[in-house]
Scaffold this motif. Sequence first.
Motif, PDB file in Angstrom:
ATOM      1  N   ILE A  29     -10.812   3.707  -6.844  1.00 19.44           N
ATOM      2  CA  ILE A  29     -10.432   2.711  -5.830  1.00 19.44           C
ATOM      3  C   ILE A  29      -9.884   1.465  -6.509  1.00 19.44           C
ATOM      4  CG2 ILE A  29     -11.311   1.169  -4.019  1.00 19.44           C
ATOM      5  CD1 ILE A  29     -13.390   3.363  -3.364  1.00 19.44           C
ATOM      6  N   SER A  30     -10.562   1.046  -7.590  1.00 20.99           N
ATOM      7  CA  SER A  30     -10.115  -0.127  -8.345  1.00 20.99           C
ATOM      8  C   SER A  30      -8.693   0.067  -8.858  1.00 20.99           C
ATOM      9  CB  SER A  30     -11.061  -0.384  -9.524  1.00 20.99           C
ATOM     10  OG  SER A  30     -10.513  -1.321 -10.423  1.00 20.99           O
ATOM     11  N   LYS A  31      -8.444   1.228  -9.446  1.00 23.16           N
ATOM     12  CA  LYS A  31      -7.119   1.516  -9.994  1.00 23.16           C
ATOM     13  C   LYS A  31      -6.062   1.487  -8.901  1.00 23.16           C
ATOM     14  CE  LYS A  31      -4.436   4.998 -12.487  1.00 23.16           C
ATOM     15  NZ  LYS A  31      -4.414   6.366 -13.057  1.00 23.16           N
ATOM     16  N   PHE A  32      -6.386   2.088  -7.749  1.00 19.74           N
ATOM     17  CA  PHE A  32      -5.405   2.150  -6.662  1.00 19.74           C
ATOM     18  C   PHE A  32      -5.119   0.760  -6.087  1.00 19.74           C
ATOM     19  CE2 PHE A  32      -4.193   2.730  -2.187  1.00 19.74           C
ATOM     20  CZ  PHE A  32      -3.029   3.473  -2.378  1.00 19.74           C
ATOM     21  N   LEU A  33      -6.165  -0.051  -5.924  1.00 17.79           N
ATOM     22  CA  LEU A  33      -5.972  -1.406  -5.407  1.00 17.79           C
ATOM     23  C   LEU A  33      -5.175  -2.259  -6.394  1.00 17.79           C
ATOM     24  CD1 LEU A  33      -9.426  -2.239  -3.764  1.00 17.79           C
ATOM     25  CD2 LEU A  33      -7.275  -1.687  -2.623  1.00 17.79           C
ATOM     26  N   MET A  34      -5.375  -2.004  -7.690  1.00 13.55           N
ATOM     27  CA  MET A  34      -4.597  -2.728  -8.688  1.00 13.55           C
ATOM     28  C   MET A  34      -3.128  -2.335  -8.604  1.00 13.55           C
ATOM     29  SD  MET A  34      -5.334  -3.154 -12.776  1.00 13.55           S
ATOM     30  CE  MET A  34      -6.996  -3.734 -12.441  1.00 13.55           C
ATOM     31  N   VAL A  35      -2.875  -1.043  -8.402  1.00  7.03           N
ATOM     32  CA  VAL A  35      -1.502  -0.562  -8.227  1.00  7.03           C
ATOM     33  C   VAL A  35      -0.873  -1.212  -6.992  1.00  7.03           C
ATOM     34  CG1 VAL A  35      -0.074   1.477  -7.722  1.00  7.03           C
ATOM     35  CG2 VAL A  35      -1.916   1.637  -9.400  1.00  7.03           C
ATOM     36  N   THR A  36      -1.661  -1.329  -5.914  1.00  6.42           N
ATOM     37  CA  THR A  36      -1.188  -1.975  -4.690  1.00  6.42           C
ATOM     38  C   THR A  36      -0.832  -3.441  -4.938  1.00  6.42           C
ATOM     39  OG1 THR A  36      -2.629  -0.522  -3.364  1.00  6.42           O
ATOM     40  CG2 THR A  36      -1.776  -2.486  -2.276  1.00  6.42           C
ATOM     41  N   SER A  37      -1.693  -4.122  -5.691  1.00  7.65           N
ATOM     42  CA  SER A  37      -1.455  -5.535  -6.011  1.00  7.65           C
ATOM     43  C   SER A  37      -0.194  -5.706  -6.852  1.00  7.65           C
ATOM     44  CB  SER A  37      -2.647  -6.113  -6.768  1.00  7.65           C
ATOM     45  OG  SER A  37      -3.833  -5.978  -6.018  1.00  7.65           O
ATOM     46  N   LEU A  38       0.007  -4.804  -7.802  1.00  3.00           N
ATOM     47  CA  LEU A  38       1.185  -4.884  -8.660  1.00  3.00           C
ATOM     48  C   LEU A  38       2.460  -4.547  -7.891  1.00  3.00           C
ATOM     49  CD1 LEU A  38      -0.362  -3.352 -11.895  1.00  3.00           C
ATOM     50  CD2 LEU A  38       0.336  -5.725 -11.538  1.00  3.00           C
ATOM     51  N   ALA A  39       2.335  -3.700  -6.874  1.00  3.78           N
ATOM     52  CA  ALA A  39       3.482  -3.435  -6.008  1.00  3.78           C
ATOM     53  C   ALA A  39       3.884  -4.710  -5.272  1.00  3.78           C
ATOM     54  CB  ALA A  39       3.136  -2.329  -5.000  1.00  3.78           C
TER      55      ALA A  39
ATOM     56  N   LEU B 204       0.833  -1.206   0.000  1.00  4.68           N
ATOM     57  CA  LEU B 204       0.000   0.000   0.000  1.00  4.68           C
ATOM     58  C   LEU B 204       0.869   1.258   0.000  1.00  4.68           C
ATOM     59  CD1 LEU B 204      -3.089   0.763   0.267  1.00  4.68           C
ATOM     60  CD2 LEU B 204      -2.616   1.084   2.699  1.00  4.68           C
ATOM     61  N   THR B 205       1.950   1.234   0.775  1.00  9.93           N
ATOM     62  CA  THR B 205       2.863   2.377   0.850  1.00  9.93           C
ATOM     63  C   THR B 205       3.519   2.642  -0.503  1.00  9.93           C
ATOM     64  OG1 THR B 205       3.338   1.890   3.179  1.00  9.93           O
ATOM     65  CG2 THR B 205       4.889   3.320   2.017  1.00  9.93           C
ATOM     66  N   ILE B 206       3.948   1.573  -1.159  1.00  7.34           N
ATOM     67  CA  ILE B 206       4.557   1.710  -2.486  1.00  7.34           C
ATOM     68  C   ILE B 206       3.536   2.260  -3.482  1.00  7.34           C
ATOM     69  CG2 ILE B 206       5.537   0.424  -4.435  1.00  7.34           C
ATOM     70  CD1 ILE B 206       6.796  -1.469  -2.388  1.00  7.34           C
ATOM     71  N   ALA B 207       2.289   1.788  -3.370  1.00  6.45           N
ATOM     72  CA  ALA B 207       1.224   2.269  -4.261  1.00  6.45           C
ATOM     73  C   ALA B 207       0.989   3.768  -4.073  1.00  6.45           C
ATOM     74  CB  ALA B 207      -0.069   1.492  -4.001  1.00  6.45           C
ATOM     75  N   LEU B 208       1.024   4.229  -2.836  1.00  9.12           N
ATOM     76  CA  LEU B 208       0.849   5.658  -2.547  1.00  9.12           C
ATOM     77  C   LEU B 208       1.981   6.476  -3.157  1.00  9.12           C
ATOM     78  CD1 LEU B 208      -0.303   5.473   1.198  1.00  9.12           C
ATOM     79  CD2 LEU B 208      -1.663   6.355  -0.721  1.00  9.12           C
ATOM     80  N   ILE B 209       3.202   5.968  -3.027  1.00 14.49           N
ATOM     81  CA  ILE B 209       4.366   6.662  -3.591  1.00 14.49           C
ATOM     82  C   ILE B 209       4.273   6.727  -5.111  1.00 14.49           C
ATOM     83  CG2 ILE B 209       6.877   6.529  -3.914  1.00 14.49           C
ATOM     84  CD1 ILE B 209       7.001   5.217  -1.103  1.00 14.49           C
ATOM     85  N   ALA B 210       3.932   5.584  -5.723  1.00 17.94           N
ATOM     86  CA  ALA B 210       3.822   5.519  -7.187  1.00 17.94           C
ATOM     87  C   ALA B 210       2.715   6.439  -7.700  1.00 17.94           C
ATOM     88  CB  ALA B 210       3.556   4.088  -7.616  1.00 17.94           C
ATOM     89  N   THR B 211       1.583   6.466  -6.996  1.00 18.55           N
ATOM     90  CA  THR B 211       0.457   7.319  -7.391  1.00 18.55           C
ATOM     91  C   THR B 211       0.829   8.792  -7.266  1.00 18.55           C
ATOM     92  OG1 THR B 211      -1.122   5.633  -6.648  1.00 18.55           O
ATOM     93  CG2 THR B 211      -1.973   7.862  -6.951  1.00 18.55           C
ATOM     94  N   TYR B 212       1.578   9.118  -6.222  1.00 18.24           N
ATOM     95  CA  TYR B 212       2.014  10.511  -6.026  1.00 18.24           C
ATOM     96  C   TYR B 212       2.970  10.938  -7.138  1.00 18.24           C
ATOM     97  CZ  TYR B 212       4.291  14.590  -4.031  1.00 18.24           C
ATOM     98  OH  TYR B 212       4.800  15.854  -3.846  1.00 18.24           O
TER      99      TYR B 212
END
Length: 339
Positions: A286-296, A15-23
Amino acid sequence: MKKIVNNIPGFLLALTIALIATYIESLLPIPIIGASVMAIFIGMILNQLKKTNQLIKTGLVFTSKRILKFSIILLGASLSIGTILNVGKLSLSVMFFTLLTAFGGGYFIGKWLGLDWKLSNMISAGTGICGGSAIAAMAPVIDAKDNDIAYAMSATFIFDVLMIILFPIMGRLMGLSDIAYGLWTGTAVNDTSSVVAAGYAYSEAAGDFATMVKLTRTLSIIPTVLVFSLISARVKAKSAQKIHARQHKIKISSLFPWFILGFVMMAIFNSLGFIPETVSVTIKAISKFLMVTSLAAIGLNTDFREMKKSGINPMIHGFIISALVVIVSLVVQYFMGLL
């Protein structure tokens, strides 16, 4: 309860990596690199610097499998049968031939390059349908390895970057109309963010049409996943050397993955107007962010050394298929009288 608690550390790391990548993605002037690609690469780099312990790995497996499937379900809320009707037969005809090229051509090219069928078809799905989302949806039903998922993502991402730069230039050189360019971009560029970037770089009208075509193209995830669910079941039966016909029987539930059923139901609810537009936009985010989290999480489970064993052939596969899809999309439009 203990099982849930054990999943938390790995999930929070992803989740932390997803937040960084999204930012980081939000800081880019144009979406050349999507958060999903950044997340998977950040995870891979961190995995090289420090191997994750068993407690972290438990949560990463949960995130890369369960959370990934949940994100695909939510993705359905952003799709609508009305979108298909609005775009019309114009785009569906082109999409039919580009998908045929991606999977038909991909089969023979994969055989020629000696690639594992799972990796080969994930690259074809990423190229023919919608980049990371298609790869993510297909991976669970064929039991793909995290290394192969990461490689397939990498292979499609590299050509997306090139397309963002080259498509507007080539479109103007060929003198394409907004509709023709939007249809070309929507059927030939892989990831949604890349379609948006390449489309609006040409014109607002071209960007709008390219986005609609891309959303329609995303719906082809459903039949693709069902077909590969059947193929995977047959391959498993064959590898287990089940000789008798009765042993080859496959449960319907295994051919229709539950998360795809959820995806379809969400799309139907959205099509019938049960999901307000504002809610649909929120669910999509939300879907996009959770997918980013999964890929992280997949990135954190991926080893560069394992990827290197596949050599350069997957990249060659991705390049050939991408080039073929780009050409076929234009050729079909030419015969339809759009060029």
